[in-house]
Design an enzyme around this catalytic site. Structure first.
Site, PDB file in Angstrom:
ATOM      1  N   TYR A 144       0.835  -1.204   0.000  1.00 61.77           N
ATOM      2  CA  TYR A 144       0.000   0.000   0.000  1.00 61.77           C
ATOM      3  C   TYR A 144       0.871   1.256   0.000  1.00 61.77           C
ATOM      4  O   TYR A 144       0.734   2.115  -0.858  1.00 61.77           O
ATOM      5  CB  TYR A 144      -0.916  -0.025   1.231  1.00 61.77           C
ATOM      6  CG  TYR A 144      -1.930   1.096   1.270  1.00 61.77           C
ATOM      7  CD1 TYR A 144      -3.052   1.065   0.443  1.00 61.77           C
ATOM      8  CD2 TYR A 144      -1.770   2.171   2.139  1.00 61.77           C
ATOM      9  CE1 TYR A 144      -3.979   2.092   0.485  1.00 61.77           C
ATOM     10  CE2 TYR A 144      -2.705   3.198   2.180  1.00 61.77           C
ATOM     11  CZ  TYR A 144      -3.809   3.148   1.357  1.00 61.77           C
ATOM     12  OH  TYR A 144      -4.740   4.171   1.396  1.00 61.77           O
ATOM     13  N   SER A 188     -14.400   2.100  13.178  1.00 63.64           N
ATOM     14  CA  SER A 188     -15.517   1.203  12.846  1.00 63.64           C
ATOM     15  C   SER A 188     -15.483  -0.020  13.757  1.00 63.64           C
ATOM     16  O   SER A 188     -16.537  -0.493  14.216  1.00 63.64           O
ATOM     17  CB  SER A 188     -15.508   0.827  11.362  1.00 63.64           C
ATOM     18  OG  SER A 188     -14.234   0.400  10.954  1.00 63.64           O
ATOM     19  N   ASN A 189     -14.294  -0.536  14.057  1.00 63.00           N
ATOM     20  CA  ASN A 189     -14.212  -1.674  14.978  1.00 63.00           C
ATOM     21  C   ASN A 189     -14.728  -1.306  16.372  1.00 63.00           C
ATOM     22  O   ASN A 189     -15.600  -1.978  16.919  1.00 63.00           O
ATOM     23  CB  ASN A 189     -12.759  -2.150  15.128  1.00 63.00           C
ATOM     24  CG  ASN A 189     -12.373  -3.157  14.055  1.00 63.00           C
ATOM     25  OD1 ASN A 189     -13.143  -3.430  13.133  1.00 63.00           O
ATOM     26  ND2 ASN A 189     -11.178  -3.701  14.160  1.00 63.00           N
ATOM     27  N   GLY A 206      -1.746   0.549  22.975  1.00 63.37           N
ATOM     28  CA  GLY A 206      -2.715   1.615  22.710  1.00 63.37           C
ATOM     29  C   GLY A 206      -2.119   3.009  22.833  1.00 63.37           C
ATOM     30  O   GLY A 206      -2.846   4.000  22.797  1.00 63.37           O
ATOM     31  N   ARG A 210      -3.292   8.461  16.379  1.00 61.46           N
ATOM     32  CA  ARG A 210      -3.826   8.780  15.057  1.00 61.46           C
ATOM     33  C   ARG A 210      -4.655  10.054  15.211  1.00 61.46           C
ATOM     34  O   ARG A 210      -5.118  10.383  16.313  1.00 61.46           O
ATOM     35  CB  ARG A 210      -4.751   7.663  14.520  1.00 61.46           C
ATOM     36  CG  ARG A 210      -4.061   6.347  14.198  1.00 61.46           C
ATOM     37  CD  ARG A 210      -3.117   6.427  13.014  1.00 61.46           C
ATOM     38  NE  ARG A 210      -2.612   5.112  12.636  1.00 61.46           N
ATOM     39  CZ  ARG A 210      -1.563   4.507  13.207  1.00 61.46           C
ATOM     40  NH1 ARG A 210      -0.911   5.103  14.192  1.00 61.46           N
ATOM     41  NH2 ARG A 210      -1.171   3.320  12.793  1.00 61.46           N
ATOM     42  N   GLN A 275       2.979   7.297  15.566  1.00 65.39           N
ATOM     43  CA  GLN A 275       2.233   8.547  15.757  1.00 65.39           C
ATOM     44  C   GLN A 275       1.937   9.187  14.405  1.00 65.39           C
ATOM     45  O   GLN A 275       2.722   9.067  13.463  1.00 65.39           O
ATOM     46  CB  GLN A 275       3.000   9.510  16.657  1.00 65.39           C
ATOM     47  CG  GLN A 275       4.429   9.733  16.259  1.00 65.39           C
ATOM     48  CD  GLN A 275       5.151  10.701  17.190  1.00 65.39           C
ATOM     49  OE1 GLN A 275       4.616  11.108  18.225  1.00 65.39           O
ATOM     50  NE2 GLN A 275       6.343  11.096  16.804  1.00 65.39           N
ATOM     51  N   ARG A 276       0.793   9.873  14.365  1.00 64.94           N
ATOM     52  CA  ARG A 276       0.413  10.478  13.088  1.00 64.94           C
ATOM     53  C   ARG A 276      -0.493  11.681  13.325  1.00 64.94           C
ATOM     54  O   ARG A 276      -1.531  11.566  13.976  1.00 64.94           O
ATOM     55  CB  ARG A 276      -0.309   9.437  12.250  1.00 64.94           C
ATOM     56  CG  ARG A 276      -0.455   9.871  10.820  1.00 64.94           C
ATOM     57  CD  ARG A 276      -1.238   8.879  10.048  1.00 64.94           C
ATOM     58  NE  ARG A 276      -0.473   7.725   9.627  1.00 64.94           N
ATOM     59  CZ  ARG A 276      -1.033   6.564   9.324  1.00 64.94           C
ATOM     60  NH1 ARG A 276      -2.317   6.394   9.444  1.00 64.94           N
ATOM     61  NH2 ARG A 276      -0.289   5.572   8.908  1.00 64.94           N
TER      62      ARG A 276
END
Ligand code: UDP
Length: 311
Positions: A144, A188-189, A206, A210, A275-276
């Site tokens: 991807y 969504s999860n 965790g 994001r 991290q984003r």
């Protein structure tokens, strides 16, 4: 205007189709191979006179007369794009090649849906467009990430060689209605797990982060970019800088649903970025764009959407 939307039955594509058909002077050609796209996302558009669905895989060339091309076709959820990595790469690279040829032939503008994944496991935070990224070329996410990076390269090479009209956006994590409840993405999860009273599955500890953008904001940014002046090529980051750790997101979803689900911890997938967060100064400067919907409000809407699918 004749507008081609590839990946038009997917999450972002179908939200964009829904917005674009409102202009009755435009005709929308929605193209999808239905690998992850779903007819239920576009069922309400099928009878509109300015909407045509074409089942087609952009890995194969297609001939159409169009003025604008939004190229969103590609599975985007890690479990989905890792299922057939060879096809994922083909979709990004052969797909954009076919779409650039179509744009060149028609003198159309092509907007490429690139991704924050081009930054990989970023060493710069937040990420701005000048950062070249930190991507593993051989890992399970590479089909991807590297596919999308190669697609960007081809866009700019077509522009430099042939003057093809291109625009590139880098999309950060987005959520909202029409995302398949079984997509495998984190929001969504968590929402579907909490609604079913099941444990919320946090991968790793965790602490990875994001930043989440509500889909309507993103669609607004995408349309602004497509219709911006021709010298604006990008890349331009589009996303909401509201950053959460994944554990904070699990707590947030639980509290908004008033769920008593427990939180369970699972193996962190390989090469999962730590991290984003987008630096959106360029989008703000060039497009006058910034997200309007706070994550909390977006979550309310998506919770209602998934509740509706359960009844
Ligand atoms: N994630 C998680 N639980 C899930 C799904 C995802 O903890 O049920 C984590 C995943 O490991 C990643 C983050 O949430 O750190 C975002 O994952 P997603 O697949 O939504 O997007 P991407 O990794 O492409 O940003």
């Amino acid at each position: 205007m004749r507008i081609l939307m590839t990946g038009g039955a997917g999450f972002l594509g179908s939200n964009l189709c829904e917005r674009l058909v409102r202009n009755e002077n435009d005709h929308i050609y929605c193209l999808d191979n239905l690998q992850t796209g779903r007819m239920e996302n576009i069922v309400e558009l099928m009878d509109l006179p300015n909407f045509t669905f074409i089942q087609h895989d952009i890995v194969e060339p297609i001939d159409l007369e169009v003025d604008q091309i939004y190229n969103a076709a590609c599975p985007a959820s890690p479990p989905a794009y890792q299922e057939d990595p060879v096809h994922t790469w083909k979709t990004s690279v052969l797909g954009i090649l076919n779409m650039l040829e179509l744009a060149r032939k028609n003198d159309a503008t092509l907007l490429q849906f690139s991704t924050s994944e081009v930054y990989g496991d970023a060493l710069q935070h937040p990420q701005n467009e000048d950062y070249w990224g930190n991507v593993n070329p051989d890992g399970i996410r590479s089909c991807y990430d590297e596919g999308k990076r190669a697609a960007e390269t081809l866009c700019f090479d077509y522009h430099r060689m042939y003057g093809t009209k291109i625009k590139v956006i880098r999309i950060f994590n987005t959520f909202g209605p029409k995302m398949n409840p079984a997509d495998g993405r984190v929001i969504s999860n968590f929402v579907n797990q909490a609604l079913r009273g099941e444990p919320l599955t946090v991968y790793g500890d965790g602490k990875q982060t994001r930043s989440f953008c509500y889909v309507d904001d993103l669609i607004d940014g995408i349309i602004r970019m497509m219709n911006s002046s021709p010298e604006i090529l990008g890349p331009v980051n589009l996303g909401n800088p509201e950053e959460f750790t994944i554990l904070e997101m699990a707590e947030q979803v639980k509290s908004q649903i008033k769920s008593k689900s427990e939180i369970t911890f699972h193996l962190l997938p390989k090469d999962d970025p730590k991290q984003r967060r987008p630096d959106i100064s360029r989008a703000s400067e060039l497009l006058g764009w910034k997200p309007q919907v706070p994550v909390r409000v977006g979550l309310e809407r998506v919770i209602e959407y998934y509740k509706g699918l359960m009844t």
